[in-house]
Motif scaffolding. Structure first.
Motif, PDB file in Angstrom:
ATOM      1  N   ARG A   1      13.190   7.023 -12.625  1.00 30.35           N
ATOM      2  CA  ARG A   1      12.603   6.334 -11.469  1.00 30.35           C
ATOM      3  C   ARG A   1      12.700   4.833 -11.616  1.00 30.35           C
ATOM      4  NH1 ARG A   1       6.878   8.506 -11.329  1.00 30.35           N
ATOM      5  NH2 ARG A   1       6.553   6.675 -10.043  1.00 30.35           N
ATOM      6  N   PRO A   2      13.005   4.151 -10.530  1.00 28.30           N
ATOM      7  CA  PRO A   2      13.016   2.684 -10.572  1.00 28.30           C
ATOM      8  C   PRO A   2      11.597   2.161 -10.673  1.00 28.30           C
ATOM      9  CG  PRO A   2      13.397   3.431  -8.336  1.00 28.30           C
ATOM     10  CD  PRO A   2      13.363   4.667  -9.212  1.00 28.30           C
ATOM     11  N   SER A   3      11.445   1.000 -11.269  1.00 26.24           N
ATOM     12  CA  SER A   3      10.157   0.335 -11.320  1.00 26.24           C
ATOM     13  C   SER A   3       9.962  -0.389  -9.995  1.00 26.24           C
ATOM     14  CB  SER A   3      10.138  -0.655 -12.482  1.00 26.24           C
ATOM     15  OG  SER A   3       8.943  -1.378 -12.460  1.00 26.24           O
ATOM     16  N   VAL A   4       8.860  -0.091  -9.311  1.00 31.57           N
ATOM     17  CA  VAL A   4       8.590  -0.685  -8.007  1.00 31.57           C
ATOM     18  C   VAL A   4       7.256  -1.379  -8.079  1.00 31.57           C
ATOM     19  CG1 VAL A   4       8.238  -0.249  -5.549  1.00 31.57           C
ATOM     20  CG2 VAL A   4       9.913   1.100  -6.826  1.00 31.57           C
ATOM     21  N   SER A   5       7.240  -2.629  -7.729  1.00 26.53           N
ATOM     22  CA  SER A   5       6.006  -3.404  -7.695  1.00 26.53           C
ATOM     23  C   SER A   5       5.196  -3.032  -6.468  1.00 26.53           C
ATOM     24  CB  SER A   5       6.341  -4.901  -7.663  1.00 26.53           C
ATOM     25  OG  SER A   5       5.187  -5.646  -7.395  1.00 26.53           O
ATOM     26  N   SER A   6       3.883  -3.054  -6.589  1.00 25.57           N
ATOM     27  CA  SER A   6       3.036  -2.817  -5.418  1.00 25.57           C
ATOM     28  C   SER A   6       2.644  -4.158  -4.775  1.00 25.57           C
ATOM     29  CB  SER A   6       1.800  -2.014  -5.795  1.00 25.57           C
ATOM     30  OG  SER A   6       1.012  -2.728  -6.717  1.00 25.57           O
ATOM     31  N   GLU A   7       3.358  -5.206  -5.133  1.00 29.92           N
ATOM     32  CA  GLU A   7       3.119  -6.510  -4.499  1.00 29.92           C
ATOM     33  C   GLU A   7       3.580  -6.457  -3.063  1.00 29.92           C
ATOM     34  OE1 GLU A   7       1.577  -9.131  -6.020  1.00 29.92           O
ATOM     35  OE2 GLU A   7       1.287  -7.716  -7.650  1.00 29.92           O
ATOM     36  N   THR A   8       3.311  -7.475  -2.317  1.00 31.64           N
ATOM     37  CA  THR A   8       3.709  -7.536  -0.920  1.00 31.64           C
ATOM     38  C   THR A   8       5.223  -7.389  -0.802  1.00 31.64           C
ATOM     39  OG1 THR A   8       1.844  -8.962  -0.420  1.00 31.64           O
ATOM     40  CG2 THR A   8       3.673  -8.963   1.163  1.00 31.64           C
ATOM     41  N   VAL A   9       5.645  -6.470   0.038  1.00 32.33           N
ATOM     42  CA  VAL A   9       7.068  -6.224   0.245  1.00 32.33           C
ATOM     43  C   VAL A   9       7.336  -6.089   1.728  1.00 32.33           C
ATOM     44  CG1 VAL A   9       7.472  -5.085  -1.970  1.00 32.33           C
ATOM     45  CG2 VAL A   9       6.755  -3.731  -0.021  1.00 32.33           C
ATOM     46  N   GLU A  10       8.551  -6.325   2.097  1.00 26.66           N
ATOM     47  CA  GLU A  10       8.960  -6.088   3.473  1.00 26.66           C
ATOM     48  C   GLU A  10       9.456  -4.664   3.573  1.00 26.66           C
ATOM     49  OE1 GLU A  10       8.625  -8.029   6.148  1.00 26.66           O
ATOM     50  OE2 GLU A  10       7.564  -9.370   4.804  1.00 26.66           O
ATOM     51  N   ALA A  11       8.983  -3.935   4.560  1.00 25.09           N
ATOM     52  CA  ALA A  11       9.385  -2.533   4.745  1.00 25.09           C
ATOM     53  C   ALA A  11      10.768  -2.461   5.239  1.00 25.09           C
ATOM     54  CB  ALA A  11       8.494  -1.841   5.749  1.00 25.09           C
TER      55      ALA A  11
ATOM     56  N   VAL B   1       0.835  -1.203   0.000  1.00 21.03           N
ATOM     57  CA  VAL B   1       0.000   0.000   0.000  1.00 21.03           C
ATOM     58  C   VAL B   1       0.872   1.257   0.000  1.00 21.03           C
ATOM     59  CG1 VAL B   1      -1.759   1.302   1.278  1.00 21.03           C
ATOM     60  CG2 VAL B   1      -1.953  -1.193   1.050  1.00 21.03           C
ATOM     61  N   GLY B   2       1.931   1.258   0.784  1.00 14.60           N
ATOM     62  CA  GLY B   2       2.837   2.403   0.800  1.00 14.60           C
ATOM     63  C   GLY B   2       3.455   2.643  -0.572  1.00 14.60           C
ATOM     64  N   ASP B   3       3.870   1.563  -1.227  1.00 15.10           N
ATOM     65  CA  ASP B   3       4.425   1.704  -2.581  1.00 15.10           C
ATOM     66  C   ASP B   3       3.396   2.298  -3.541  1.00 15.10           C
ATOM     67  OD1 ASP B   3       7.173   0.629  -2.457  1.00 15.10           O
ATOM     68  OD2 ASP B   3       6.173  -1.231  -1.868  1.00 15.10           O
ATOM     69  N   LEU B   4       2.158   1.857  -3.433  1.00 15.01           N
ATOM     70  CA  LEU B   4       1.095   2.370  -4.291  1.00 15.01           C
ATOM     71  C   LEU B   4       0.857   3.857  -4.041  1.00 15.01           C
ATOM     72  CD1 LEU B   4      -0.985   1.558  -6.435  1.00 15.01           C
ATOM     73  CD2 LEU B   4      -2.529   0.919  -4.576  1.00 15.01           C
ATOM     74  N   LEU B   5       0.858   4.269  -2.787  1.00 24.33           N
ATOM     75  CA  LEU B   5       0.677   5.688  -2.471  1.00 24.33           C
ATOM     76  C   LEU B   5       1.838   6.540  -2.982  1.00 24.33           C
ATOM     77  CD1 LEU B   5      -0.781   5.415   1.134  1.00 24.33           C
ATOM     78  CD2 LEU B   5      -1.896   6.554  -0.798  1.00 24.33           C
ATOM     79  N   VAL B   6       3.072   6.087  -2.760  1.00 21.02           N
ATOM     80  CA  VAL B   6       4.230   6.862  -3.222  1.00 21.02           C
ATOM     81  C   VAL B   6       4.221   6.946  -4.745  1.00 21.02           C
ATOM     82  CG1 VAL B   6       6.752   6.953  -3.346  1.00 21.02           C
ATOM     83  CG2 VAL B   6       5.627   6.417  -1.172  1.00 21.02           C
ATOM     84  N   SER B   7       3.963   5.845  -5.420  1.00 24.91           N
ATOM     85  CA  SER B   7       3.900   5.863  -6.894  1.00 24.91           C
ATOM     86  C   SER B   7       2.831   6.824  -7.392  1.00 24.91           C
ATOM     87  CB  SER B   7       3.622   4.463  -7.441  1.00 24.91           C
ATOM     88  OG  SER B   7       4.721   3.630  -7.261  1.00 24.91           O
ATOM     89  N   THR B   8       1.682   6.816  -6.740  1.00 23.57           N
ATOM     90  CA  THR B   8       0.599   7.729  -7.128  1.00 23.57           C
ATOM     91  C   THR B   8       1.027   9.176  -6.951  1.00 23.57           C
ATOM     92  OG1 THR B   8      -1.098   6.092  -6.569  1.00 23.57           O
ATOM     93  CG2 THR B   8      -1.783   8.409  -6.623  1.00 23.57           C
ATOM     94  N   ALA B   9       1.652   9.487  -5.827  1.00 23.55           N
ATOM     95  CA  ALA B   9       2.101  10.857  -5.571  1.00 23.55           C
ATOM     96  C   ALA B   9       3.147  11.296  -6.594  1.00 23.55           C
ATOM     97  CB  ALA B   9       2.649  10.983  -4.155  1.00 23.55           C
TER      98      ALA B   9
END
Length: 181
Positions: A171-181, A102-110
């Motif tokens: 920008r690097p490509s970042v998956s919004s899949e489950t990740v460890e923070a 979810v954090g990745d999705l929010l940062v990517s959106t921003a």
């Protein structure tokens, strides 16, 4: 992906859902007060007009899992900033979905919104003690700027500056899949 019960999406905050944003922001201030440069007491006292005014001075987004709000992020251009730079502020993800993309999705959106609005660089400040947030931002290409300041709230918190170019080629490509923070 957020969890087995549903997938995450991000929606802009508008006059139709600003109360949901207000509730999420207040929950964030209660959950992780040291992550913000404001307090629950101050924010809880804001008038409805003050909350609505935020929508004219910044772009605000909510992360949703099904119909449940689980996070928020905003981008805001400070008057003292160069015209091609903007801040990422107010980032928060509910503990119930942290580490699930979810954090990745929010940062990517921003970052996408900043680029679409014509900004070339996004800045943010993060508490030095918040290593999971630093790792999140670094996954999206943010690097330390060498700036810092001492936030006097809650006994003092060292905030460190990060920035990233929003040119899609940088920008690097970042998956919004489950990740460890």
């Amino acid at each position: 992906m957020a969890d087995a019960r549903g997938s995450a999406s991000v929606v802009p905050v508008t006059e139709d859902n600003w109360r949901t944003y207000r509730d999420v922001r207040l929950a964030a201030l209660l959950d992780t007060p040291r992550a913000f440069a404001n307090t629950y007491a101050v924010s809880a006292a804001y008038s409805d007009e003050s909350w609505l005014a935020r929508l004219t001075s910044m772009s605000v987004f909510l992360a949703m899992v099904d119909d449940r709000p689980v996070g928020t992020v905003s981008i805001w251009h400070g008057l003292d900033q160069p015209d091609d730079e903007i801040y990422l502020i107010g980032m928060w993800v509910s503990a119930s979905v942290r580490g699930r993309g979810v954090g990745d999705l929010l940062v990517s959106t921003a970052l996408d919104a900043a680029g679409q609005d014509g900004y070339a660089r996004v800045h943010l400040e993060v508490a030095q003690e918040n290593l999971p947030a630093q790792r999140l931002y670094e996954r999206h290409g943010f690097t330390p700027t060498g700036t810092s300041w001492d936030n006097p709230l809650y006994g003092g918190i060292k905030e460190i500056g990060y920035a990233v170019r929003v040119d899609p080629g940088c920008r690097p490509s970042v998956s919004s899949e489950t990740v460890e923070a």
